[in-house]
Design an enzyme around this catalytic site. Structure first.
Site, PDB file in Angstrom:
ATOM      1  N   ASP A 266      -3.298   8.297  -0.711  1.00  0.00           N
ATOM      2  CA  ASP A 266      -3.609   7.185   0.181  1.00  0.00           C
ATOM      3  C   ASP A 266      -5.077   6.771   0.017  1.00  0.00           C
ATOM      4  OD1 ASP A 266      -3.306   5.550   2.769  1.00  0.00           O
ATOM      5  OD2 ASP A 266      -4.815   7.007   3.371  1.00  0.00           O
TER       6      ASP A 266
ATOM      7  N   HIS B  81       4.241   6.696   5.441  1.00  0.00           N
ATOM      8  CA  HIS B  81       3.113   7.436   6.016  1.00  0.00           C
ATOM      9  C   HIS B  81       2.333   6.652   7.076  1.00  0.00           C
ATOM     10  CE1 HIS B  81       0.642   5.310   2.915  1.00  0.00           C
ATOM     11  NE2 HIS B  81      -0.339   5.489   3.778  1.00  0.00           N
TER      12      HIS B  81
ATOM     13  N   ASP C 262     -24.100  16.487 -23.991  1.00  0.00           N
ATOM     14  CA  ASP C 262     -22.645  16.673 -23.896  1.00  0.00           C
ATOM     15  C   ASP C 262     -22.002  15.621 -22.991  1.00  0.00           C
ATOM     16  OD1 ASP C 262     -23.986  17.788 -21.805  1.00  0.00           O
ATOM     17  OD2 ASP C 262     -22.576  19.422 -21.490  1.00  0.00           O
TER      18      ASP C 262
ATOM     19  N   GLU D 269       1.857   5.349  12.905  1.00  0.00           N
ATOM     20  CA  GLU D 269       0.553   4.889  13.384  1.00  0.00           C
ATOM     21  C   GLU D 269       0.529   3.374  13.621  1.00  0.00           C
ATOM     22  OE1 GLU D 269      -4.147   4.989  12.046  1.00  0.00           O
ATOM     23  OE2 GLU D 269      -2.578   5.237  10.545  1.00  0.00           O
ATOM     24  N   ASP D 270       1.129   2.598  12.709  1.00  0.00           N
ATOM     25  CA  ASP D 270       0.930   1.148  12.719  1.00  0.00           C
ATOM     26  C   ASP D 270       2.144   0.329  13.151  1.00  0.00           C
ATOM     27  OD1 ASP D 270      -1.637   1.544  11.837  1.00  0.00           O
ATOM     28  OD2 ASP D 270      -1.142   1.315   9.717  1.00  0.00           O
TER      29      ASP D 270
ATOM     30  N   HIS E 250       0.817  -1.223   0.000  1.00  0.00           N
ATOM     31  CA  HIS E 250       0.000   0.000   0.000  1.00  0.00           C
ATOM     32  C   HIS E 250       0.850   1.272   0.000  1.00  0.00           C
ATOM     33  CE1 HIS E 250      -2.986   2.985   1.044  1.00  0.00           C
ATOM     34  NE2 HIS E 250      -2.405   3.202   2.215  1.00  0.00           N
TER      35      HIS E 250
END
Length: 705
Positions: A139, A72, A259, A76-77, A48
Site C-alpha cells: 500500500d 484493505h 563500487d 476505513e473508507d 489503488h
C-alpha cells in the site's frame, strides 16, 4: 486499471489452483464499496487497491492476501464492516483487513511518546499475522509511486515516514528490492537536487566508460564457462539513494566512489556458489574486509548469499553476490517467502524463515520498559546490520554491527551479561567497549556479585542488552527509592497532621493506578509522584487547590512597599522556615533563620528587628542552600550524588572540595531549592545512599549581610 481477469492471470501464473471466483467476488465488492470515490490524482479510488494487489502478486502471495489487498480500505473508507467481510469472504480475510485498517490509522510520524506507543501497536499487529504488514508495505509503495498528486507538505511528511519507518522495515523483512524503491521514491521528494545530481553524474560516467555492466557481466560469464559452471549473471547500477548514502557515510565525492555497480550470480547448488567464488577471486583481486558469507551464517530473516568485492575491469571495484535460485527467491521476498505459492502449492523453500520465529527475534524483550526504551530498541533492531562471533565452544552468536563484548554476553544469557567483569577477543583481553568484528572468538569473564553499571547503557548497542541493564539498575535502585519514599511520605503526612499508615498508602496507590503501596513509595522516592500529590489525593479537603506562584522579588510578608529584601548568606533561610528580618542601612531588610548564630550579636538592637513570614504559595527553585557532604572516595560516587540531586528536580549551582583523603572526600555543594520541604527531599535522598557518610546544612558565620 488492471481488470479482474488480468489480475487473476497474474495470480494463476504462480498459483494455477487459485480460487478465481473468490478474487472476482472481492474485486466486485471492492469496486461497489468504493464507487464514486476519487483519488487525489482524479482516478477512481479503486485503482489503488487493485494496484496494491498486483504488487503482492510479484511476491507470489496466497489468495487471502490478494483479497485483503483488494478490500484493505473498505472498513476505513466505506460503509463496509468486519461482520460483512467475514460473512462475504471469511473471518481470516476480515481479520487481515481490520489489521491493515488499524495500521493505516496509526500516526507513526507523530510526537515521540505517541510514536513509541504506535510502534508498539505496529509490532503487535505484525506478531498476529505478518501478512498485514506485507499488504501495508505494498500500500505504501503504490502511494509513493503516485505521491506527486499530494500537496507538497503531505509529500514531505509521507516521504520522511517512508524513509524512517517503512523502508527500513521492508529491508529488515528481507525485501531489499522494496526497500531500495521506497528509499529512492522518498529521496526524490526529500532531496530532488541531490538525486538529480547523482543521475547526471551517472549518465556522464556511462558516456565516458560505455556499458560497463554489459562488459563486466561478459567477463564473469567467460570465467564461469571456463570452469564449466552453469549460472546466470545479472548486473545493475545501484539506486541513486544508495549511492548518495554511501557518499555521505564515507564523505567521498562521486568521482572517488568505486563500487556503484552490483552483480548477482545465481546457480543451482551451494557447492557451485563456492566454486564461483573461487573462480572470481582467481580472476580478480579481492578487496580486503569486503567479504561476507551469509550462506554459512544466514541473517535472521533467512537471507543467504556470498558477498565479495573485487577490483574488476579498469580497476573499478564491483560487488558480486553469489547464491542459489532458492536463496534468490528468499532474497527477493524475504519473510514473505513463507507464503509464496508455486505451481499451485505453498512453497517449501528450505531457506524461508518461519515468520513466527522472525517476529519473535525482532520483538524479543521489546515489550518491557517505557515508551522511549521501546522506540529506541525497535529502531536499533530495524536498522542493524550483522556480525557473527563465536563462543569458545564454537557456537555462533549473531549481533548487530557495532556490538561489544557486553552485547555478546547478554545475547548468551542475561545472567552472564549482568555478571560480566571483562572479556577476551581472540584470546586477548580487551575493554568492554571494543567493537566486535566478523569471525572473532569472544570469551566472557564473570564474577559473582558483579552488577551492571549505569555507564554500560552507553557501551551496548542491542535492545536486549539495554533493556536488561536498565531493568537491573531499576531493581537495584528500587530498594533505595522505597526507603526514600517512606521518609518523604512521612514528612508530607506529618505536615497536614496525618499518619502515613499502610492502609492510607494502599488506598492512595489504588487511586493513583499503582499496583501496591511499595510501588507507590518507589515512585515517590524516584520523584515520579510527589508526596504532596499523595496527600492531596487522600485528603482533598486539606488542599486549597494549586498554590499561586510567589513573586520572588517580594516573597515575604512584613516589609514596606519599595523596601529592599534579601536572604542572609550566613544561614540561607528557605520558604517554610521561621525567619526574622534585620534592617541594614542601605541594604533594606535581610531575612535570617530564627536559629542563625548571627542573631545573638543583635539581641540588644530590637529596633532593627522586623517580624517577617514567608508568603504562602509556590516558590521558584532559585533559593541557594549550601550542603556539607562527606562521601566515599570511590569511582562513580560523586556522579551518583549529582544524579540523586537532579532526580529531586534540584539544580547544582556550585561545588567545591574542602578536604581530600584516600578513603573520603568532603565538599560543599550549592543547590537551588524551592522551600524547606524541597531541601528535606534532597537531604533524605542523599542520606539513603550508602556512600554518603554525612550530610548537613552548611552555615558560614563569616558571610555577613
Amino acid at each position: 486499471m488492471i481488470d479482474v481477469e488480468d489480475l487473476i492471470a497474474l495470480v494463476r501464473n504462480y498459483n494455477p489452483r487459485s480460487n478465481a471466483d473468490l478474487i472476482r467476488r472481492a474485486y466486485a465488492y471492492g469496486w461497489r464499496m468504493h464507487e464514486g470515490q476519487i483519488r487525489k490524482s482524479g482516478e477512481p479510488y479503486f485503482t489503488h487497491p487493485v494496484a496494491v494487489a498486483a504488487i503482492l502478486t510479484e511476491m507470489q502471495l496466497d489468495d487471502a492476501t490478494i483479497v485483503t489487498a483488494l478490500l484493505h480500505d473498505t472498513i476505513e473508507d466505506t460503509r463496509s464492516t468486519w461482520d460483512e467481510i467475514a460473512g462475504e469472504f471469511s473471518p481470516e480475510v476480515a481479520e487481515l483487513v481490520d489489521g491493515v485498517t488499524k495500521l493505516t490509522n496509526l500516526e507513526l510520524s507523530s510526537t515521540h511518546s505517541k510514536q513509541a506507543e504506535n510502534f508498539r501497536k505496529l509490532f503487535m499487529a505484525m506478531s498476529k499475522d505478518l501478512r498485514v504488514i506485507l499488504v501495508k508495505l505494498a500500500d505504501r509503495l503504490h502511494n509513493m509511486r503516485t505521491i506527486k498528486s499530494m500537496k507538497p507538505e503531505k509529500q514531505v511528511q509521507k516521504s520522511r515516514e517512508t524513509m524512517e519507518i517503512f523502508a527500513p522495515l521492508a529491508g529488515r523483512m528481507g525485501m531489499q528490492w522494496m526497500r531500495e524503491e521506497l528509499e529512492d521514491l522518498a529521496f526524490r521528494v526529500l532531496n530532488p537536487d541531490a538525486r538529480n545530481s547523482i543521475i547526471r553524474r551517472f549518465l556522464m560516467l556511462q558516456r565516458e566508460t560505455g556499458d560497463v555492466i554489459h562488459k563486466i557481466s561478459g567477463d564473469i560469464r567467460a570465467e564461469l564457462d571456463r570452469e564449466g559452471i552453469e549460472a546466470s549473471v545479472y548486473g545493475r547500477a545501484k539506486k541513486p539513494y544508495s549511492i548518495w548514502r554511501k557518499m555521505q557515510e564515507k564523505d567521498l565525492a562521486f568521482s572517488r566512489l568505486s563500487d556503484i555497480y552490483g552483480f548477482r550470480v545465481i546457480c543451482g547448488s551451494v557447492p557451485d556458489c563456492y566454486r564461483i567464488l573461487g573462480a572470481i577471486h582467481q580472476r580478480w583481486r579481492a578487496v580486503p574486509t569486503r567479504f561476507k558469507d551469509y550462506i554459512s551464517q544466514p541473517k535472521s530473516n533467512g537471507y543467504r548469499s556470498i558477498h565479495t568485492t573485487v577490483s574488476g575491469r579498469d580497476g573499478k571495484q564491483v560487488e558480486v553476490q553469489i547464491r542459489t535460485r532458492e536463496m534468490h527467491e528468499v532474497a527477493e521476498s524475504g519473510v514473505a517467502a513463507h507464503w509464496s505459492y508455486r505451481e499451485g502449492v505453498r512453497g517449501h523453500n528450505p531457506f524461508a524463515v518461519d515468520p513466527a520465529k522472525w517476529i519473535s527475534s525482532l520483538t524479543e524483550r521489546l515489550d518491557e520498559g517505557d515508551h522511549d526504551e521501546f522506540l529506541e530498541n525497535v529502531k536499533l533492531e530495524m536498522y542493524s546490520d550483522q556480525v557473527f562471533c563465536f563462543t569458545p565452544k564454537g557456537d555462533v552468536v549473531q549481533l548487530p554491527r557495532g556490538a561489544t563484548p557486553l552485547d555478546f554476553a547478554y545475547a548468551i544469557h542475561t545472567r552472564i551479561g549482568n555478571s560480566t567483569v571483562s572479556a577476551k577477543v581472540d584470546g586477548i583481553r580487551v575493554p568492554l567497549w571494543t567493537r566486535l568484528k566478523n569471525g572473532q572468538s569472544v570469551e566472557i569473564i564473570t564474577a559473582e556479585g558483579q552488577r551492571p553499571q549505569s555507564s554500560w547503557i552507553d557501551i551496548v548497542t542491542t535492545g536486549r542488552a539495554k533493556a536488561a541493564i536498565r531493568r537491573s539498575l531499576r531493581e537495584e535502585d528500587r530498594g533505595r527509592f522505597v526507603k526514600l519514599g517512606q521518609e518523604l511520605a512521612r514528612a508530607a503526612f506529618d505536615h497536614v497532621g496525618k499518619r502515613a499508615s499502610d492502609k492510607a498508602l494502599r488506598t492512595a496507590a489504588k487511586m493513583l493506578g499503582c499496583p501496591d503501596e511499595t510501588d507507590l513509595l518507589a515512585r515517590i522516592g524516584s520523584a515520579e509522584i510527589t508526596a504532596r500529590r499523595v496527600v492531596e489525593v487522600l485528603y482533598p479537603e486539606l488542599s486549597m487547590g494549586r498554590p499561586e506562584v510567589v513573586d520572588e522579588r517580594r516573597p515575604v510578608i512584613g516589609i514596606d512597599e519599595g523596601q529592599l529584601f534579601r536572604r542572609a548568606p550566613c544561614c540561607q533561610p528557605l520558604p517554610g522556615e521561621r525567619i526574622v528580618g534585620i534592617t541594614y542601612r542601605g541594604k533594606g531588610v535581610v531575612a535570617h533563620a530564627i536559629d542563625c548564630p548571627a542573631l545573638a550579636a543583635l539581641a540588644d538592637q530590637t529596633d532593627r528587628w522586623v517580624d517577617l513570614k514567608w508568603k504562602a504559595g509556590l516558590h521558584a527553585a532559585v533559593n541557594t542552600v549550601s550542603l556539607d557532604l562527606t562521601i566515599s572516595n570511590d569511582a562513580g560516587v560523586l556522579g551518583r550524588v549529582c544524579t540523586l540531586i537532579g532526580e529531586q528536580r534540584a539544580n547544582i549551582s556550585d561545588l567545591r572540595f574542602t578536604d581530600r583523603k584516600p578513603d573520603f572526600f568532603r565538599l560543599v555543594v550549592d543547590v537551588e531549592l524551592r522551600d524547606v520541604e524541597h531541601l528535606h527531599m534532597v537531604m533524605t535522598a542523599l542520606e539513603a545512599d550508602t556512600d554518603v557518610a554525612q550530610i548537613s546544612r552548611h552555615r558560614d558565620p563569616s558571610r555577613q549581610p
